[in-house]
Write an enzyme that holds these catalytic residues in place. Structure first.
Site, short mmCIF file in Angstrom:
data_model
loop_
_atom_site.label_atom_id
_atom_site.label_comp_id
_atom_site.label_asym_id
_atom_site.label_seq_id
_atom_site.Cartn_x
_atom_site.Cartn_y
_atom_site.Cartn_z
N HIS A 90 -6.91 -6.59 -1.36
CA HIS A 90 -5.89 -5.57 -1.09
C HIS A 90 -4.93 -5.95 0.03
O HIS A 90 -3.75 -5.58 -0.01
CB HIS A 90 -6.59 -4.26 -0.74
N ASP B 298 0.84 -1.18 0.00
CA ASP B 298 0.00 0.00 0.00
C ASP B 298 0.89 1.25 0.00
O ASP B 298 1.75 1.39 -0.88
CB ASP B 298 -0.96 -0.06 1.20
N TYR C 133 -1.55 11.33 3.05
CA TYR C 133 -2.44 11.78 1.97
C TYR C 133 -2.43 13.30 1.85
O TYR C 133 -2.43 13.85 0.74
CB TYR C 133 -3.87 11.31 2.25
#
Length: 283
Positions: free
Chosen positions: A264, A98, A196
């Site tokens: 994922h 990730d 982010y």
């Protein structure tokens, strides 16, 4: 080694295996921590490697800056180089899932002389991801990133979804609960969300006119270190288009591994396939 430091920040790390063995660094993603590797690390140690699994910037209590500009990939990669230095290793094999995978791509491009091999799980090359945003439905899969820019609100929004979010996307209830316990307050999510927020801040800076941009569009430098990319065919967050496009940004030895039916959370759910791919690359 339980901790290491860089620029006044102290990072927690799990250090296992023989101290003189070749080093493999494992980098977790969001919202995870070094617990992500509990099913992977022991198998790598058994195979003869020293395994270092840090809680990265924003996750280690002693390494959680407040500024949204404190989490650019360039700094996150330097954190890993500092870990390799602290281990006394000239080079290391690096593996990331990730967001940890995004750090792997940065390491492979910016610090190739320190990287013996690289394996990224789930995460495509950043240029491939941006291409997929324009040419596929990847923008829908990534739309949550806009919500993550909201201070205070995003932390509470993510918190309300735990642990159900993990379970709905394929993780076991046991693994989901350990992360829900780890991220039990809004404050515990501010550092992870900083990744982010720093990404958007960096994109805005890059969009400003500069002399360098006046000479023409920037071309991504291709990865030359030996590289493997492991992707689950049912990944809810990262689609096939970016996964397949990533090969165009690698000029060195490269393997694309598609894990059929996998989602994922590859380290937690598909640990054996991850170990197999990693060992094939590092050997």
């Amino acid at each position: 080694m339980d901790t290491y430091t860089r620029d006044g920040l102290t990072f927690d790390v799990t250090d296992s295996g023989a101290q003189d063995a070749p080093v493999i660094v494992l980098l977790h993603g969001f919202p995870q921590d070094r617990q992500a590797w509990e099913k992977v690390a022991p198998q790598l140690v058994e195979a003869g490697y020293r395994v270092l699994a840090p809680d990265q910037r924003g996750y280690s209590p002693g390494a959680t800056p407040r500024s949204r500009t404190a989490y650019p990939l360039s700094e996150l990669a330097r954190d890993v180089i500092a870990l390799i230095d602290a281990a006394g290793a000239p080079t290391a094999h690096v593996v990331g899932h990730d967001w940890g995978g995004a750090v792997i791509w940065q390491l492979a491009q910016a610090h190739p002389n320190r990287i013996a091999s690289a394996t990224t799980l789930s995460t495509p090359h950043p240029e491939a991801l941006m291409w997929a945003m324009r040419h596929s439905n990847q923008w829908r899969k990534s739309s949550y990133m806009a919500f993550f820019q909201l201070p205070w609100i995003a932390e509470r929004g993510v918190l309300r979804q735990l642990p159900e979010m993990y379970v709905k996307t394929g993780m076991s209830p046991e693994d989901a609960q350990k992360y829900a316990d780890r991220f039990a307050t809004p404050r515990s999510l501010s550092g992870p969300l900083g990744w982010y927020r720093s990404m958007l801040a960096g994109q805005l800076r890059a969009a400003l006119p500069s002399r360098k941009q006046a000479s023409g569009p920037r071309r991504a430098r291709k990865v030359t270190v030996p590289m493997s990319y492991v992707w689950g065919s049912r990944d809810f967050a990262l689609g096939r288009e970016a996964a397949e496009k990533s090969a165009e940004f690698v000029s060195g030895p490269y393997e694309f591994v598609e894990v059929k039916g996998a989602g994922h959370w590859l380290p937690e759910v598909n640990a054996d396939e991850v170990v197999e791919a990693v060992l094939r690359r590092v050997r």
